[in-house]
Design an enzyme around this catalytic site. Structure first.
Site, PDB file in Angstrom:
ATOM      1  N   ASP A 159      52.580   2.083  -7.114  1.00  0.00           N
ATOM      2  CA  ASP A 159      52.241   3.313  -7.589  1.00  0.00           C
ATOM      3  C   ASP A 159      53.035   4.566  -6.937  1.00  0.00           C
ATOM      4  OD1 ASP A 159      49.892   2.786  -9.108  1.00  0.00           O
ATOM      5  OD2 ASP A 159      48.895   1.905  -7.459  1.00  0.00           O
ATOM      6  N   HIS A 180      49.996  -2.849   0.777  1.00  0.00           N
ATOM      7  CA  HIS A 180      49.754  -3.867  -0.289  1.00  0.00           C
ATOM      8  C   HIS A 180      49.176  -4.956   0.194  1.00  0.00           C
ATOM      9  CE1 HIS A 180      49.845  -6.234  -3.855  1.00  0.00           C
ATOM     10  NE2 HIS A 180      50.060  -5.130  -4.629  1.00  0.00           N
TER      11      HIS A 180
HETATM   12  C1  LIG Z   1      46.430  -1.380  -0.933  1.00  0.00           C
HETATM   13  C2  LIG Z   1      45.733  -1.484   0.537  1.00  0.00           C
HETATM   14  C3  LIG Z   1      44.136  -1.126   0.050  1.00  0.00           C
HETATM   15  C4  LIG Z   1      45.778  -2.841   0.904  1.00  0.00           C
HETATM   16  O1  LIG Z   1      44.810  -2.854   1.951  1.00  0.00           O
HETATM   17  P1  LIG Z   1      44.721  -4.189   3.027  1.00  0.00           P
HETATM   18  O2  LIG Z   1      45.166  -5.144   2.553  1.00  0.00           O
HETATM   19  O3  LIG Z   1      43.491  -4.181   3.540  1.00  0.00           O
HETATM   20  O4  LIG Z   1      45.555  -3.528   4.214  1.00  0.00           O
HETATM   21  P2  LIG Z   1      46.209  -4.176   5.403  1.00  0.00           P
HETATM   22  O5  LIG Z   1      45.346  -5.141   5.985  1.00  0.00           O
HETATM   23  O6  LIG Z   1      47.437  -4.796   5.064  1.00  0.00           O
HETATM   24  O7  LIG Z   1      46.492  -2.978   6.531  1.00  0.00           O
HETATM   25  C5  LIG Z   1      46.945  -3.084   7.639  1.00  0.00           C
HETATM   26  C6  LIG Z   1      46.860  -2.181   8.464  1.00  0.00           C
HETATM   27  O8  LIG Z   1      47.490  -1.017   7.730  1.00  0.00           O
HETATM   28  C7  LIG Z   1      46.838   0.145   7.523  1.00  0.00           C
HETATM   29  N1  LIG Z   1      47.291   0.640   6.310  1.00  0.00           N
HETATM   30  C8  LIG Z   1      47.236  -0.038   5.292  1.00  0.00           C
HETATM   31  N2  LIG Z   1      47.591   0.769   4.128  1.00  0.00           N
HETATM   32  C9  LIG Z   1      47.647   1.928   4.742  1.00  0.00           C
HETATM   33  C10 LIG Z   1      48.110   3.254   4.133  1.00  0.00           C
HETATM   34  N3  LIG Z   1      48.343   3.381   2.937  1.00  0.00           N
HETATM   35  N4  LIG Z   1      48.305   4.393   4.880  1.00  0.00           N
HETATM   36  C11 LIG Z   1      47.682   4.280   6.370  1.00  0.00           C
HETATM   37  N5  LIG Z   1      47.717   3.078   6.910  1.00  0.00           N
HETATM   38  C12 LIG Z   1      47.462   1.994   6.179  1.00  0.00           C
HETATM   39  C13 LIG Z   1      45.465  -0.311   7.662  1.00  0.00           C
HETATM   40  O9  LIG Z   1      44.461   0.539   7.725  1.00  0.00           O
HETATM   41  C14 LIG Z   1      45.386  -1.408   8.698  1.00  0.00           C
HETATM   42  O10 LIG Z   1      45.121  -0.738   9.748  1.00  0.00           O
HETATM   43  P3  LIG Z   1      44.631  -1.516  11.071  1.00  0.00           P
HETATM   44  O11 LIG Z   1      45.464  -2.915  11.478  1.00  0.00           O
HETATM   45  O12 LIG Z   1      44.787  -0.427  12.271  1.00  0.00           O
HETATM   46  O13 LIG Z   1      43.090  -1.753  10.807  1.00  0.00           O
HETATM   47  C15 LIG Z   1      45.978  -0.329   1.491  1.00  0.00           C
HETATM   48  O14 LIG Z   1      47.317  -0.650   1.703  1.00  0.00           O
HETATM   49  C16 LIG Z   1      45.813   0.985   1.035  1.00  0.00           C
HETATM   50  O15 LIG Z   1      44.675   1.544   0.973  1.00  0.00           O
HETATM   51  N6  LIG Z   1      47.012   1.599   0.289  1.00  0.00           N
HETATM   52  C17 LIG Z   1      46.631   3.089   0.021  1.00  0.00           C
HETATM   53  C18 LIG Z   1      46.238   3.026  -1.547  1.00  0.00           C
HETATM   54  C19 LIG Z   1      47.210   2.323  -2.334  1.00  0.00           C
HETATM   55  O16 LIG Z   1      48.318   2.595  -2.484  1.00  0.00           O
HETATM   56  N7  LIG Z   1      46.736   1.735  -3.282  1.00  0.00           N
HETATM   57  C20 LIG Z   1      47.652   1.245  -4.342  1.00  0.00           C
HETATM   58  C21 LIG Z   1      47.941  -0.493  -4.036  1.00  0.00           C
HETATM   59  S1  LIG Z   1      48.807  -1.144  -5.227  1.00  0.00           S
END
Ligand SMILES: CC(C)(COP(=O)(O)OP(=O)(O)OC[C@H]1O[C@@H](n2cnc3c(N)ncnc32)[C@H](O)[C@@H]1OP(=O)(O)O)[C@@H](O)C(=O)NCCC(=O)NCCS
Length: 380
Positions: free
Chosen positions: A316, A264
């Site tokens: 979700d 998140h």
């Molecule tokens: C929600 C989301 C877009 C947030 O993105 P964000 O704020 O840009 O994520 P972060 O910067 O906190 O991510 C930190 C690290 O964790 C990783 N990461 C985050 N969510 C991840 C996931 N669901 N699966 C695997 N790795 C994940 C990122 O790739 C990042 O890796 P890095 O440091 O090696 O580049 C992301 O967590 C995601 O794509 N989740 C899956 C989709 C989802 O469930 N969406 C609903 C959101 S309510």
């Protein structure tokens, strides 16, 4: 408004405060969500969806007679205009439901009597109509694509129970209706998430609620936002058993593939909504006599992910087994998210109209410098 000094570029607007809101607050470090200052734990399982919609639109909990009148207004607005029913009959049965919902909501604007009136009062009345009509659209398309006739809404049923009735053509089991009501409460608003930011950008140009909602539906559709619950359920179905979870999760991390329902932007220690969704998904699963099938698998995914990285489930994640056991088809999950979030979108549109400021950020230019124009006849 005088121009603010140039700010640092922030990719993905991370850490940027782009609006002020009195609706919901999200404390990502401590995992706290409130609606109008009321903790989500205080509301979950106690307040109903209609009560929350009223809270968000009026800034206070309704008294008993206000709630009864509000429920009546919503129930009375559920029918769709004939042109929208015709549209739903005309779209291909295999169309993506979120694309159908987006188009149908846009089409509702054709006959809404107050569509161009952006006063607060008219916007609230349009919010009532949209909140009431969105579930009718989802249910009607859910049936038409299976060659079933739409079912007329029933004014004696609450919002969640009526939706399930119109989708399935029979009254829902009370546990399923209560679980859906809880889901709708938990997802009604969430500060400046991507679709709510979108709705505010559109409203800031003085565009109407139907236009802003059509845009918000577009933002919600993607799997980094509302589409993640469907993605989570597809993943659980693909994994198939608890024993296969670790291998799946390890493979996903090795391929740098995002695991749906995990992570998140704001919550870094856990999402307060997940515990409630987990609890009710379990109740539903037990009622089905399924003995921990997908809920246990989801818990295992959560734990397996944490052996790789400190990432937590988001709203979700456990919504997926919850909606699955309620009996919602997978490709309607995101539409059901919209059934709830229209509450927050409408409240934010009203807030944005009151704010009365165009949202227009700046971009950092990184393209070529000082090129001259070459006429097409001189280009090689
Ligand atoms: C929600 C989301 C877009 C947030 O993105 P964000 O704020 O840009 O994520 P972060 O910067 O906190 O991510 C930190 C690290 O964790 C990783 N990461 C985050 N969510 C991840 C996931 N669901 N699966 C695997 N790795 C994940 C990122 O790739 C990042 O890796 P890095 O440091 O090696 O580049 C992301 O967590 C995601 O794509 N989740 C899956 C989709 C989802 O469930 N969406 C609903 C959101 S309510």
């Amino acid at each position: 408004m005088t121009a603010a000094p140039a700010a640092e570029f922030s990719k993905g607007l991370v850490g940027v405060v782009a609006a002020q809101t009195a609706l919901s607050s999200v404390d990502g470090q401590n995992g706290v969500l409130t609606y109008l200052g009321i903790n989500i734990h205080d509301l979950a399982g106690r307040a109903g969806f209609e009560e929350i919609v009223y809270l968000l639109w009026h800034g206070k909990l309704p008294e008993a007679d206000e709630l009864a009148a509000f429920k009546q207004d919503l129930a009375a607005a559920r029918e769709l205009p004939p042109d929208v029913i015709e549209l739903l009959r005309a779209v291909p049965k295999e169309a993506v439901p979120m694309a159908v919902l987006r188009t149908a909501v846009s089409a509702l604007a054709f006959s809404d009597p107050e569509v161009e009136d952006i006063s607060i009062e008219a916007t609230r009345r349009k919010g009532v109509r949209l909140t009431a009509q969105i579930p009718t659209i989802v249910a009607a398309f859910g049936r038409l694509r299976r060659d079933l006739e739409p079912v007329a809404p029933r004014a004696d049923l609450g919002h969640a129970a009526n939706f399930l009735y119109t989708l399935n053509g029979q009254e829902a089991d009370p546990l399923k209706a209560r679980s859906l009501d809880l889901y709708l409460v938990l997802l009604a608003d969430h500060s400046l998430n991507a679709s709510t930011f979108t709705v505010r950008v559109v409203a800031s140009t003085n565009a109407d609620l139907h236009t802003a909602t059509t845009a918000a539906l577009s933002a919600l559709k993607g799997n980094l936002h509302g589409g993640a619950a469907e993605g989570t359920m597809r993943m659980l179905l693909e994994i198939g058993s608890v024993e296969k979870v670790d291998g799946y999760v390890a493979g996903a991390f090795a391929r740098r593939q995002k695991i749906m329902g995990i992570g998140h932007r704001i919550y870094k220690t856990g999402d307060p909504r997940t515990g409630h969704l987990l609890e009710w998904a379990r109740k539903l699963e037990q009622a089905e006599g399924k003995g921990g099938q997908y809920v246990d698998m989801a818990k295992e995914v959560e734990q397996s992910v944490q052996r790789h990285r400190q990432l937590y489930p988001n709203v979700d994640f456990f919504s997926a087994p919850l909606l699955y056991y309620i009996g919602i088809p997978l490709d309607l999950f995101t539409c059901v998210f919209a059934v709830s979030r229209i509450a927050g979108w409408t409240a934010h549109v009203i807030e944005q109209y009151k704010d009365d400021t165009l949202i227009r950020p700046a971009a950092q230019y990184i393209g070529p410098k000082e090129q001259s124009y070459v006429p097409v006849t001189d280009r090689k």
